[in-house]
Design an enzyme around this catalytic site. Sequence first.
Site: not given
Length: 561
Positions: A185, A519
């Site tokens: 980040k 999923r």
Amino acid sequence: QAYNCLIHFYKRCKVMFRILPKLRSATFANCLPSSVAAVHTSPAVTGSWQIPDRLQHVPTAQDPGFFEMVEFFFHKACVLVEDTLIDEHMKNQRIPRELKEKKCRGILRLIEPCAHVLEVTFPLQRDNGEYEMITGYRAQHSHHRSPCKGGIRYSMDVNQDEVKALSALMTYKCACVDVPFGGGKAGVKINPKLYSDNELEKITRRFAMELAKKGFLGPAIDVPAPDMGTSEREMAWIADTYANTAGYNDLNAAACITGKPINQGGIHGRSSATGRGVFHGLENFINEAQYMSMIGHTPGWGGKTFIVQGFGNVGMHTCRYLTRAGATCIGVAELDGSIINKNGIDPKDLEDYKNEHGTIVGFPGAEPYEGEDLMFEQVDILIPAATEKVIHAGNATKIKASIIAEAANGPITPAGDSILQSQGCLVIPDMYINAGGVTVSYFEWLKNLNHVSYGRLTFKYERESNYHLLQSVQDSLERRFGRVGGKIHVTPSEEFNKRMSGASEKDIVHSGLDYSMERTALKIMNTAIDLELGLDLRSAAYVNSITKIFDTYRDSGLAFS
């Protein structure tokens, strides 16, 4: 429409057949409304892993540090999963259990901390001739997969703790949705609204050079993306800077960053990816009868209302997709004001108004909100899509929403999360539901490495194959029934006609994102059932992520100096 309903019915049945055996064996009797407090509390698990003393205050803290929050959720999941990691994931290692325990704890301690944090300061000459010092950060949390991945935000709230927390969250987020990246980040401590385009370009290009010089930018090392206060414009500047400096001889230089414009190597569907991911994440749980019954709702979008806090890129696209699905937006909150309309707000009209006026205040399709806080209104779904720690111990009891989708990163503190669970609120965690952006960023990164657009090699072949298929059906019918009265024309349905030419890049991206979110949701549900977590989806998501990262370190081994 009937075709879509059949597909949806088939997908839900497939999920049901997978989880029904577990539902029958799990102790869901506790999930009855008569014992709400017991329902939403994770059961005690025997194990030696303990939450560190330095984090003991976090579960009740009014304003904990962001990185402390992520660390606390990590340790909470470690307590749940430690025995499974030792007994199941290390069962093939021919060493005593005592050594397995030591290795397991060693790997878990390796996962937790931030690997690298870079802080840079550089000068900026403003358009008026004045000079200003700019501070930026980049954190790389984990290198269990390469490259590191995470956005660049421009905000006055940027600090070292924030980028460390967000990079850690990115590690677990990528693992959660099976994207093979480590977490990273970056942030620059500025208010982008106070700078001209020329000044922003200077800041962005200089920050890119500083990152590249220190090994924090490159297609195989660290790949940033857009975040709060940045867009595809800044990503194009960074890609161009890297390609003309540190990456001038790198064939894959375009893959140094994602979220770029289409003509600069970007991918269709990236700008709306996070909002679309929020929609798919919500849909997977809203259509699941078991979870809806636990919070007293019926499955499906029909009749459901929602409020969005933050009408930026994520909030706007989320609002758009949920409205298309059949939900009703009754309120939007922004920093400079909030609006409400119980009959529904049109997201397209609101988007056009904001683009023209720069604010949602004064929007003619809704009334100004004058209550205490729009988040406290009675609504089915609350979507915090702005910033972290907006729901905490001081206001969580006022939240009336039954479902909260964490479109922002870290919008709920641990204390707030505990209160919401005790109230019977389904919180869909950030590390899953806002992972649409990084999932499509992965697709863009692959596209840049492959140097070819998705679908380009097969588009014409698939179209001609479908034409031959229709012709074959027509020939078979004519051989069987003859051609008395003329040819027997086979007319494709509207849905088949749309897909006649094969899948476009946008079709492939949307399909891949939908599949990834579906999923992952199923895995989170299965883990929550196996560990009897009730509505504690966050712990289930963390357990899944930690397990995958653990397996990577277990198999790759550790490098010792």
